[in-house]
Structure formats: structure tokens, C-alpha cells
Write a protein that holds these residues in place. Structure first.
Motif, PDB file in Angstrom:
ATOM      1  N   HIS A   1      53.040  66.712  17.871  1.00 16.81           N
ATOM      2  CA  HIS A   1      52.118  67.487  18.692  1.00 16.81           C
ATOM      3  C   HIS A   1      52.209  67.109  20.173  1.00 16.81           C
ATOM      4  O   HIS A   1      52.202  67.980  21.033  1.00 16.81           O
ATOM      5  N   LEU A   2      52.267  65.786  20.447  1.00 14.56           N
ATOM      6  CA  LEU A   2      52.264  65.298  21.818  1.00 14.56           C
ATOM      7  C   LEU A   2      53.349  64.237  21.996  1.00 14.56           C
ATOM      8  O   LEU A   2      53.484  63.340  21.171  1.00 14.56           O
ATOM      9  N   ILE A   3      54.100  64.347  23.091  1.00 15.31           N
ATOM     10  CA  ILE A   3      55.100  63.341  23.446  1.00 15.31           C
ATOM     11  C   ILE A   3      54.729  62.795  24.818  1.00 15.31           C
ATOM     12  O   ILE A   3      54.557  63.566  25.775  1.00 15.31           O
ATOM     13  N   LYS A   4      54.543  61.484  24.906  1.00 16.49           N
ATOM     14  CA  LYS A   4      54.174  60.844  26.167  1.00 16.49           C
ATOM     15  C   LYS A   4      55.236  59.820  26.542  1.00 16.49           C
ATOM     16  O   LYS A   4      55.580  58.946  25.752  1.00 16.49           O
ATOM     17  N   ILE A   5      55.755  59.939  27.749  1.00 14.35           N
ATOM     18  CA  ILE A   5      56.797  59.030  28.232  1.00 14.35           C
ATOM     19  C   ILE A   5      56.367  58.457  29.571  1.00 14.35           C
ATOM     20  O   ILE A   5      56.039  59.213  30.498  1.00 14.35           O
ATOM     21  N   THR A   6      56.361  57.154  29.673  1.00 12.31           N
ATOM     22  CA  THR A   6      56.092  56.465  30.935  1.00 12.31           C
ATOM     23  C   THR A   6      57.378  55.792  31.389  1.00 12.31           C
ATOM     24  O   THR A   6      58.020  55.082  30.619  1.00 12.31           O
ATOM     25  N   SER A   7      57.745  56.031  32.646  1.00 17.27           N
ATOM     26  CA  SER A   7      58.982  55.459  33.193  1.00 17.27           C
ATOM     27  C   SER A   7      58.731  55.102  34.657  1.00 17.27           C
ATOM     28  O   SER A   7      58.627  55.983  35.511  1.00 17.27           O
ATOM     29  N   ARG A   8      58.632  53.793  34.928  1.00 16.13           N
ATOM     30  CA  ARG A   8      58.300  53.324  36.274  1.00 16.13           C
ATOM     31  C   ARG A   8      59.225  52.178  36.655  1.00 16.13           C
ATOM     32  O   ARG A   8      59.367  51.211  35.903  1.00 16.13           O
ATOM     33  N   ASP A   9      59.858  52.309  37.798  1.00 14.70           N
ATOM     34  CA  ASP A   9      60.761  51.264  38.289  1.00 14.70           C
ATOM     35  C   ASP A   9      59.967  50.139  38.951  1.00 14.70           C
ATOM     36  O   ASP A   9      58.863  50.370  39.464  1.00 14.70           O
ATOM     37  N   PRO A  10      60.530  48.934  39.005  1.00 14.42           N
ATOM     38  CA  PRO A  10      59.817  47.826  39.652  1.00 14.42           C
ATOM     39  C   PRO A  10      59.845  47.887  41.174  1.00 14.42           C
ATOM     40  O   PRO A  10      59.004  47.282  41.829  1.00 14.42           O
ATOM     41  N   ALA A  11      60.813  48.622  41.734  1.00 17.27           N
ATOM     42  CA  ALA A  11      60.924  48.712  43.195  1.00 17.27           C
ATOM     43  C   ALA A  11      61.686  49.981  43.545  1.00 17.27           C
ATOM     44  O   ALA A  11      62.578  50.398  42.804  1.00 17.27           O
ATOM     45  N   PRO A  12      61.347  50.616  44.661  1.00 20.13           N
ATOM     46  CA  PRO A  12      62.048  51.842  45.048  1.00 20.13           C
ATOM     47  C   PRO A  12      63.480  51.549  45.471  1.00 20.13           C
ATOM     48  O   PRO A  12      63.806  50.430  45.892  1.00 20.13           O
TER      49      PRO A  12
END
Length: 337
Positions: A148-159
Motif C-alpha cells: 500500500h505504502l512505500i517510504k524511502i529516506t535517503s540523506r547524505d552526510p554532507a553536500p
């Protein structure tokens, strides 16, 4: 034991990573590596891995009839011509993502691959991560019912550096493209609509360069499921990579990988180490597995686990996301022709 002779184009960070992994594979001989900048340091490094030749001319790899497969680890703007040349030379191809910054050029490269009858694998290494593979297995096995729901978190440590931002193709094509592929991978369904919102909250120069550093992307899938991806170029606590699939019979989620599982409990709170810091550490094993499976696919005459179609679909989703951001509306994938 059958052995595959390969050449590597591009000796930057990712090219060297693949070379080091391939050098430990008993079924591989690295015949040659090319880079536009050949130095004594590069030659010494190559010699240490048993690579007999270093050249500044990639065409030497294309023209070497003993080289059966090419790893394309050069800048994105070179991928399409290099894929085309390698295919015409009858060589199997591993290419880092994205194949190009314009999905229409990618389609041209895939046509050359199809006409030549060679294999093409693209560098979506996260598919080979032990956590994400398990999520897919459980979803495909019906353990959580209908997604029903797909949640993805993707965050880098630094730009990234400003020079990199200029040529990266933007957050959607450079960073979130992995998440677009992951959305297809864990859901087992195609994305049919994209709505993206973005902001510049990390580095104002990124905005001046015409990009964003923070995004929330809503997805609709062909199987009726809904998805959301959140991206940030800076998570101060480390590399943040999480996935959850919620379905009619339950849910499955995977959290970050940590250097250890130790926790310290005191009167002031409960603490543990930060997640693994960046992608080279977080996905070390998946990089090894993706190259090993590419080699095995060639030697065993099998399909590659992630091919040009997968690359094309991720690029189309990225294009739809950019269009959505610019026009402030949902964009259907049928519009991306």
C-alpha cells in the motif's frame, strides 16, 4: 576455471573501487585501465593490483580484441558514446549510473546494445545491499500482502562540492535516481506518476547553481500503491538510508547500518554510534556483489540482474520529478516520451 578479461575506463573514486574488487575475483583478469590523467601514482596503484597497462586513450581498450567486458566509470557525459563504441566492438558493458542526463540519449545507447547482442548492467548497487534485498524478497513472497505504502529516506552526510553540483545533473538525476530505482525494486511495480517539491535549505550556493538540496517526492505505482521519498544533502548524524513497505498483511522496514550494535546506557540517556558515514562504507559489500554478479552473468550466459531498462526507467522518473518541480504539478510517466 573460466576467466573474463576486462578493461576499465575511468580511474577516479568509483573506477578504482571496482578495480580493487575485481582484482580479488579469481575469475577476472584486468587487462587495462584508462584515464585522461595518467600519473606515476596511478601507474603504481595499477601495478599493485596486477593491472599490466595504464593508458590515457580509452580507445586502446575498445580495440583490444582480448578484452571481453568494459567497466565505464568515467564522467556521465561520456557514457553514451562509450557504451555505443563498446557495444559495436562486441564487448559486454558495466556502466555507472546514470547512463546519461537525457533519457532520450540513453534510449540511443540501449538500441546500440540491443543491436550488438551484448550485456549491459547499470550501477544501481543498492539492489545488492543485504537489507534492501531482504525487503524485496519479503514483498515478492507476499509476506506483507498487497503493498500500500512505500517510504524511502535517503540523506547524505554532507553536500557535494559546488564544482560537482554544476555537472551532476541535479539532485533528482544524481542522488534521488538511486531511490527511484529502489522504489521500483522493492515495490515490484512501475511508477506511473510523480509529484516533487524541493527547497534549498542546506547550501544557498546550490540554489544559485539552479539545483535544490532538499526534496519530498510523491509516487503513484501501477499496482495502486503510493510512495514517498525524502532527500537531503546533509544529515549531520551520518548517512541515512531507510526503507519501509507497508501492506495489507503487515509491513517490513530496514534501518541504517551501524559500525557496531553497542549501546551505552547512563542516567543521562541511551547512546550508540552514528550510522556508517557515507556510501563507500555503507555499501561496501553491495559493490562487491554487483560486480561479481555481472561477471557471473557473462560467464554463465545469463541475464544481468539490473539492466539498461532499469536505468532508463529511473532516468524517466527523474525527468518527471524535475518537470513536476518546475511546473508545480503531478507528472504522469506517459508524458515522458
Amino acid at each position: 576455471m573460466a576467466k573474463l578479461t576486462v578493461g576499465i575506463i575511468g580511474a577516479g573514486r568509483i573506477g578504482r573501487l571496482h578495480a580493487e574488487h575485481l582484482s580479488r575475483n579469481a575469475q577476472v583478469e584486468i587487462r587495462m585501465i584508462s584515464d585522461v590523467f595518467v600519473s606515476d601514482e596511478l601507474s603504481a596503484w595499477a601495478e599493485g593490483l596486477g593491472i599490466s597497462r595504464v593508458t590515457s586513450d580509452y580507445k586502446e581498450i575498445m580495440q583490444d580484441q582480448d578484452i571481453q567486458a568494459v567497466f565505464i566509470c568515467s564522467s556521465t557525459n561520456t557514457h553514451v558514446p562509450f557504451i555505443t563504441e563498446a557495444a559495436q566492438a562486441g564487448k559486454h558493458i558495466f556502466c555507472e549510473k546514470p547512463i546519461s542526463l537525457d533519457y532520450r540519449q540513453t534510449m540511443e545507447a540501449l538500441q546500440a546494445v540491443e543491436q550488438a547482442g551484448v550485456l549491459l548492467q547499470t550501477g544501481f548497487n543498492r539492489r545488492f545491499d543485504h537489507n534492501f534485498k531482504r525487503v524485496r524478497e519479503l514483498v515478492q513472497g507476499g509476506k506483507i500482502g498487497q503493498p500500500h505504502l512505500i517510504k524511502i529516506t535517503s540523506r547524505d552526510p554532507a553536500p557535494p562540492s559546488h564544482d560537482y553540483v554544476k555537472v551532476s545533473g541535479g539532485l533528482f538525476m544524481d542522488m534521488a535516481i538511486h531511490d527511484f530505482d529502489m522504489a521500483r525494486y522493492v515495490s515490484g511495480s512501475e511508477v506511473v506518476e510523480v509529484y516533487a517539491q524541493g527547497a534549498v535549505l542546506v547550501d544557498p550556493v546550490i540554489g544559485e547553481l539552479g539545483d535544490i538540496d532538499t526534496a519530498v517526492i510523491s509516487l503513484k505505482f501501477a499496482n495502486g500503491a503510493l510512495g514517498v521519498i525524502d532527500n537531503s544533502r546533509k544529515a549531520v548524524y551520518g548517512y541515512d538510508q531507510r526503507v519501509e513497505v507497508f501492506g495489507s498483511e503487515g509491513s517490513v522496514c530496514t534501518n541504517n547500518d551501524f559500525p557496531n550494535t553497542a549501546e551505552i546506557s547512563t542516567q543521562n540517556g541511551i547512546y550508540r554510534d552514528n550510522p556508517k558515514f557515507f556510501f563507500l562504507e555503507r555499501y561496501h559489500e553491495s559493490y562487491i556483489d554487483e560486480t561479481a554478479q555481472f561477471i557471473a552473468s557473462i560467464l554463465n550466459g545469463e541475464k544481468v540482474p539490473v539492466d539498461g531498462h532499469d536505468a532508463l526507467q529511473a532516468e524517466k522518473i527523474a525527468f518527471a520529478a524535475k518537470t513536476s518541480l518546475l511546473e508545480g504539478r503531478p507528472v504522469k510517466l506517459t508524458e515522458v516520451q
